[in-house]
Design an enzyme around this catalytic site. Structure first.
Site, short mmCIF file in Angstrom:
data_model
loop_
_atom_site.label_atom_id
_atom_site.label_comp_id
_atom_site.label_asym_id
_atom_site.label_seq_id
_atom_site.Cartn_x
_atom_site.Cartn_y
_atom_site.Cartn_z
N SER A 1 0.09 24.66 -11.08
CA SER A 1 -1.26 24.06 -11.11
C SER A 1 -1.23 22.86 -12.09
O SER A 1 -0.54 21.76 -11.72
CB SER A 1 -2.00 25.23 -11.82
OG SER A 1 -3.38 25.05 -11.59
N TYR A 2 -1.94 22.70 -13.08
CA TYR A 2 -1.99 21.49 -13.84
C TYR A 2 -0.77 21.39 -14.62
O TYR A 2 -0.42 20.21 -15.26
CB TYR A 2 -3.14 21.61 -14.98
CG TYR A 2 -3.41 20.14 -15.36
CD1 TYR A 2 -4.33 19.33 -14.57
CD2 TYR A 2 -3.25 19.64 -16.73
CE1 TYR A 2 -4.63 17.90 -15.20
CE2 TYR A 2 -3.51 18.36 -17.23
CZ TYR A 2 -4.05 17.54 -16.31
OH TYR A 2 -4.71 16.23 -16.97
N GLY B 1 -4.17 24.83 -16.08
CA GLY B 1 -5.61 24.72 -16.43
C GLY B 1 -6.22 23.46 -16.11
O GLY B 1 -7.09 23.27 -15.12
N ASP C 1 -2.59 29.30 -0.82
CA ASP C 1 -3.48 29.06 -1.78
C ASP C 1 -4.37 27.85 -1.42
O ASP C 1 -3.98 26.75 -0.72
CB ASP C 1 -2.65 28.51 -3.14
CG ASP C 1 -3.42 27.54 -3.95
OD1 ASP C 1 -4.48 27.74 -4.39
OD2 ASP C 1 -2.92 26.59 -4.67
N HIS D 1 -1.61 31.03 -5.34
CA HIS D 1 -1.50 29.75 -6.42
C HIS D 1 -0.51 30.18 -7.40
O HIS D 1 0.45 29.60 -7.63
CB HIS D 1 -2.82 29.68 -7.00
CG HIS D 1 -3.03 28.43 -7.72
ND1 HIS D 1 -2.84 27.13 -7.43
CD2 HIS D 1 -3.08 28.20 -9.06
CE1 HIS D 1 -2.98 26.15 -8.47
NE2 HIS D 1 -3.11 27.12 -9.51
#
Length: 490
Positions: free
Chosen positions: A224-225, A129, A413, A465
């Site tokens: 991701s984050y 996120g 991605d 992703h």
């Protein structure tokens, strides 16, 4: 020079944030875009060295052992509504208090392995996120179930990661998913440091609830984050393992998928990926390289124009997977697109999951105390207090302590593309132990792997992703190899 670099960073975060919101319905990408925009008014954070000490500026308590209301027995799930027959593993969900004074608690879902759960490793999973739910991972990626297109029933994921490990999905930080705080101010002062501290506090107290796992090998994974969450938590574990009064956590390795780990190389990798995959024109790519020059703007106004063009030119596609179909806007068409098969990616799976998790009977079965569940909490982004510009120094420290590190990347991605990961690794200037080669699953090329001195890069072919969503079989082969300490099969 510093002023120009800062100008470029602000511009990049604004334009890239706009770009990520445009792409499809990728909520985790949208969350990342909103987060980058929220940093516009703040100077970039320095490299953060996490010490797991009390930070009087955040107001978060660092007393790790907290009074708890739950237990392993009460957290056990009898059955999830609509689950298929023949469920052959134990699963649990509930809350672990991370700050009893603030009333802050993190929600988890835990799936034990159907076979040899008493000896297999413990794997933690974090979505990114920031501020996106790890139940995304549990219900649409690597968990034991997926949600059918009726939003009422579940089907088995034959490639779930709990086939090879005992897996905890942690909704972090508080305010995400079913996690909460009774102190609303907590949601405005959340950042990397507080998230890392709460995650460590969660794990320490979770192990008290499940003491049979205290001696297990522990691996931390995410995407991701999660490129921030995972290394930061691992680093805190190493620091606290030196304290004889703390529970010793047998940390063995980390694996991060399409991770945001270094601002500069991430931005550079995004632009280069768009051009090399025919999503940007030659003129736009040349303009970016001519006027932006990456954190040393030659002409900020021209740079701004070309970055804007770079993000508009791809059109209405899903940045998570540039070749994947989009979910129809007309909700009446949803069931027509779904195959209810783990082998076929369903672009509407987020809708089914959200509807399922917002049902009262599902929340009762999960022991959830929050009645409204969402994929991501955008309101937390504006109060994110700190975010390191690069995680590479932490990765270096983990390497020097012998922690197994895999960076894996779905190769279609464009949000945090494989080019960004490769550029970040190049900054570490590592020697190669095992040369680049293909690896396989079911006699097909599953991706490519190169082993460096202290770190391994694995690509997953035709994965976006959220790697396990698009290529579940290849993802299981990849994570099985990681846990075994071996490279994926040639």
């Amino acid at each position: 020079m510093e002023v120009m670099a800062y100008t470029w960073m602000l511009l990049s975060m604004y334009i890239l944030g706009h770009c990520l919101i445009l792409y499809g319905e990728a909520n985790e990408a949208q969350a990342l875009g909103n987060f980058l925009k929220s940093r516009l008014s703040k100077k970039p954070s320095p490299v953060l060295h996490f010490t797991a000490q009390l930070d009087v500026n955040t107001g978060f308590s660092h007393d790790y052992i907290q009074p708890q209301g739950g237990s392993m027995e009460t957290d056990k799930i009898i059955a999830l509504p609509g689950q298929p027959s023949g469920v052959d593993f134990n699963h649990y969900s509930g809350y672990v208090t991370v700050d009893s004074k603030a009333g802050r608690a993190l929600f988890y879902y835990f799936a034990e392995s159907p076979e040899n759960s008493s000896t297999k490793s413990l794997v933690l999973w974090f979505n990114g996120g920031p501020a996106c739910s790890s139940l995304i991972g549990a219900m649409t990626e690597l968990g034991p179930f997926r949600v059918n297109n009726d939003s009422k029933t579940l089907f088995r994921n034959n490639y779930a990661w709990n086939n090879v490990a005992n897996v905890i999905f942690v909704e972090s930080p508080a305010g995400v998913g079913f996690s909460y705080s009774n102190t609303t101010l907590d949601y405005q002062r959340t950042g990397d440091k507080s998230t890392e501290t709460d995650a460590y506090t969660f794990l320490i107290n979770w192990l008290e609830r499940f003491p049979q796992y205290k001696s297990r090998d522990v691996y931390i994974t995410g995407e991701s984050y999660g490129g921030h969450y995972v290394p930061q938590l691992a680093n805190t574990i190493l620091l606290n393992n030196k304290n004889t009064n703390q529970t010793l956590i047998n940390l063995k390795g980390i694996a991060v998928g399409n991770g945001w780990i270094d601002d500069r190389t991430c931005y550079l990798g995004q632009f280069d990926y768009l051009w090399t995959h025919a999503l940007n024109s030659d003129e736009t790519n040349k303009g970016i390289h001519t006027y932006c020059h990456y954190f040393n703007d030659k002409d900020p106004e021209q740079c701004k124009n070309f970055i804007y063009k770079s993000n508009i030119e791809p059109g209405n596609i899903d940045g998570y997977n540039i070749y994947a179909p989009l979910c129809p806007i007309d909700s009446s068409s949803l069931t027509k697109t779904s195959s209810n098969s783990v082998n076929s990616f369903d672009p509407c799976s987020n809708h089914y999951m959200s509807s399922y998790l917002n049902r009262a009977d599902v929340q009762t079965a999960l022991h959830a105390k929050v009645s409204a569940w969402d994929l991501c909490n955008d309101s937390i982004h504006g109060g994110w207090t700190d975010s390191a510009a690069t995680i590479l120094p932490i990765i270096k420290n983990l390497m020097s302590n012998g922690i197994r590190i895999w960076l894996y990347s779905g190769d279609v991605d464009s949000v945090v593309p494989v080019t960004s990961t490769r550029y970040a690794i190049n900054k570490l200037k590592l020697s190669i132990k095992t040369a680049w080669r293909p690896w396989s699953t079911d006699e097909e090329v599953g991706g490519y792997v190169v082993e460096y001195d202290g770190l391994t890069l694995v690509t997953v072919r035709d994965a976006g992703h959220l790697v396990p969503s698009y290529q579940p079989a290849r993802a299981l082969t990849m994570i099985s190899s990681f846990l075994e300490g071996a490279l994926p099969p040639p």
